[in-house]
Design an enzyme around this catalytic site. Structure first.
Site, PDB file in Angstrom:
ATOM      1  N   ASP A 225      40.288  41.443  -5.711  1.00 19.40           N
ATOM      2  CA  ASP A 225      40.330  42.694  -6.473  1.00 19.40           C
ATOM      3  C   ASP A 225      39.489  42.588  -7.741  1.00 19.40           C
ATOM      4  O   ASP A 225      38.785  43.538  -8.130  1.00 19.40           O
ATOM      5  CB  ASP A 225      41.778  43.028  -6.852  1.00 19.40           C
ATOM      6  CG  ASP A 225      42.607  43.457  -5.648  1.00 19.40           C
ATOM      7  OD1 ASP A 225      42.013  43.731  -4.588  1.00 19.40           O
ATOM      8  OD2 ASP A 225      43.844  43.508  -5.785  1.00 19.40           O
TER       9      ASP A 225
ATOM     10  N   GLU B 216      35.234  46.321   0.964  1.00 12.92           N
ATOM     11  CA  GLU B 216      34.223  45.823   0.038  1.00 12.92           C
ATOM     12  C   GLU B 216      32.907  46.582   0.178  1.00 12.92           C
ATOM     13  O   GLU B 216      31.845  46.109  -0.249  1.00 12.92           O
ATOM     14  CB  GLU B 216      33.983  44.328   0.272  1.00 12.92           C
ATOM     15  CG  GLU B 216      33.363  43.969   1.612  1.00 12.92           C
ATOM     16  CD  GLU B 216      34.378  43.738   2.723  1.00 12.92           C
ATOM     17  OE1 GLU B 216      34.071  42.966   3.643  1.00 12.92           O
ATOM     18  OE2 GLU B 216      35.473  44.349   2.664  1.00 12.92           O
TER      19      GLU B 216
ATOM     20  N   ASN C  79      38.636  36.173  -0.620  1.00  9.45           N
ATOM     21  CA  ASN C  79      40.075  36.420  -0.501  1.00  9.45           C
ATOM     22  C   ASN C  79      40.811  35.206   0.052  1.00  9.45           C
ATOM     23  O   ASN C  79      41.904  34.855  -0.417  1.00  9.45           O
ATOM     24  CB  ASN C  79      40.330  37.628   0.402  1.00  9.45           C
ATOM     25  CG  ASN C  79      40.171  38.947  -0.337  1.00  9.45           C
ATOM     26  OD1 ASN C  79      40.412  39.020  -1.535  1.00  9.45           O
ATOM     27  ND2 ASN C  79      39.764  39.978   0.376  1.00  9.45           N
TER      28      ASN C  79
ATOM     29  N   HIS D 140      43.923  37.446  -2.937  1.00  8.55           N
ATOM     30  CA  HIS D 140      43.507  38.843  -3.016  1.00  8.55           C
ATOM     31  C   HIS D 140      43.376  39.334  -4.453  1.00  8.55           C
ATOM     32  O   HIS D 140      42.611  40.264  -4.722  1.00  8.55           O
ATOM     33  CB  HIS D 140      44.493  39.722  -2.249  1.00  8.55           C
ATOM     34  CG  HIS D 140      44.379  39.584  -0.764  1.00  8.55           C
ATOM     35  ND1 HIS D 140      43.438  40.259  -0.022  1.00  8.55           N
ATOM     36  CD2 HIS D 140      45.066  38.809   0.118  1.00  8.55           C
ATOM     37  CE1 HIS D 140      43.562  39.937   1.257  1.00  8.55           C
ATOM     38  NE2 HIS D 140      44.540  39.056   1.380  1.00  8.55           N
TER      39      HIS D 140
ATOM     40  N   ASP E 134      27.455  46.197   0.592  1.00  6.53           N
ATOM     41  CA  ASP E 134      28.613  45.463   1.088  1.00  6.53           C
ATOM     42  C   ASP E 134      28.592  44.051   0.490  1.00  6.53           C
ATOM     43  O   ASP E 134      27.592  43.325   0.613  1.00  6.53           O
ATOM     44  CB  ASP E 134      28.560  45.382   2.618  1.00  6.53           C
ATOM     45  CG  ASP E 134      29.813  44.784   3.202  1.00  6.53           C
ATOM     46  OD1 ASP E 134      30.712  45.562   3.554  1.00  6.53           O
ATOM     47  OD2 ASP E 134      29.903  43.542   3.297  1.00  6.53           O
TER      48      ASP E 134
END
Length: 348
Positions: free
Chosen positions: A243, A269, A234, A239, A226
């Site tokens: 990404d 994630e 973010n 965002h 994670d």
């Protein structure tokens, strides 16, 4: 515009040649269907030579050549190039007496050809591709009825060409359909953003490995990963940068893990990695390589440099333990790594 008048205009000939190329007939092997039509033409017209001739840019090429050796001749030795400029059947009673053809090789050879009759091969849109022609060693005429039959056979040649074209298109459509099916299958099993296995695909592969372990296969390990502080990435950068971070992590994982390992995006994630035939100490070494790769590859285009980190849970995939229990233990180990300061691996 279609060459309905069979003129010798250069622009028309360029379009005619394009039409010829669309059929994909040039330089294909001889086929019985075409040979049969040429044979019938020769029989109907009582001629020893019958050809299905296509007039290319600098040659005439024979799809069928009965009674004549070779598959092509230069264009400057072609009677058919004159025939395609005429409407109806082009008849030359005596080639030796026609100044256009008297010097041709077929006329001056030891056993000369003297008579020619060619029916144009006209496509549905009006382009003349060549002829169905017959030749004889003696000067002669061709009756009106024979000319009608020769033209009818020429239309059958065009029907064969149209059938070939339809079959070619159908074959291409089948290829494209198979490619689309393959792409759909890939999309159904792939996470669009990272290109890794999606949750459904990874779960299927995990169940397969668990079943193999129950049959005595070498032990395997499972890693849950994670990205640390991903929400902050973010929030601070947007965002699109989030990404980008997920794609970078996926790329680095592909470089670190083996080809036999299975990588999947579990959600958000969170990622899972299945390491077949791997002991816990070996999996720990792999996890350290992931930590090191992230430290060495900050997210490009971000100032000051943004270095990603990841927390991991690690466990042995036990065939005697239900998979849902294994995943809960793995999740617990991951959150222990988070509580203990992140950017580390905890073994369940």
């Amino acid at each position: 515009m279609a060459n309905t008048a069979f003129s010798d205009v250069q622009g028309d000939d360029a379009e005619r040649l394009q039409a010829l190329q669309r059929y994909g007939i040039l330089d294909t092997p001889m086929e019985p269907a075409y040979d049969e039509l040429a044979d019938i033409a020769g029989h109907v017209c009582d001629a020893p030579v019958a050809l299905i001739s296509f007039v290319d840019r600098d040659r005439q090429w024979f799809k069928s050549a009965l009674g004549l050796p070779g598959r092509e001749t230069p264009l400057d030795q072609s009677v058919c190039r004159y025939a395609i400029r005429q409407s109806g059947v082009f008849v030359v009673p005596d080639l030796a007496q026609d100044a256009r053809f008297a010097h041709f090789g077929i006329v001056t050879q030891e056993n000369p050809l003297r008579f020619y009759a060619g029916a144009p091969l006209v496509t549905p849109d009006g382009y003349v591709l060549g002829t169905l022609c017959v030749l004889d060693h003696r000067p002669r005429e061709l009756s009106a009825r024979m000319q009608e039959l020769l033209s009818a056979l020429a239309r059958q040649v065009i029907r064969l060409l149209e059938l070939k074209r339809a079959n070619d298109r159908q074959g291409q459509m089948l290829v494209e359909l198979e490619e689309a099916r393959h792409q759909m299958a890939v999309l159904a099993h792939t996470d669009v953003l990272t290109g890794l296995a999606n949750r459904r695909s990874f779960t299927d592969r995990l169940r397969q490995e668990w079943a193999l372990l129950q049959r005595g296969r070498e032990p395997a390990c499972l890693l849950m990963m994670d990205l640390d502080h991903f929400k902050r990435v973010n929030d601070l950068y947007g965002h699109h940068v989030g990404d980008q971070a997920l794609r970078l992590f996926a790329t680095l994982c592909r470089e670190v893990f083996r080809a036999a390992d299975v990588l999947g995006r579990w959600g958000g994630e969170e990622f899972l990695a299945l390491l077949p035939a791997t002991r816990v100490d070996q999996a720990q070494a792999v996890s350290q390589r992931v930590h090191a790769a992230l430290a060495e590859h900050p997210l490009p285009g971000i100032e000051p440099p943004l270095v990603l980190a990841v927390s991991m849970g690690l466990t042995l995939l036990d065939p005697l333990r239900p998979l849902d229990v294994t995943l809960r233990l793995l999740d617990s180990a991951l959150y222990t790594a988070k509580r203990e300061g992140r950017s580390r691996t905890v073994v369940a």
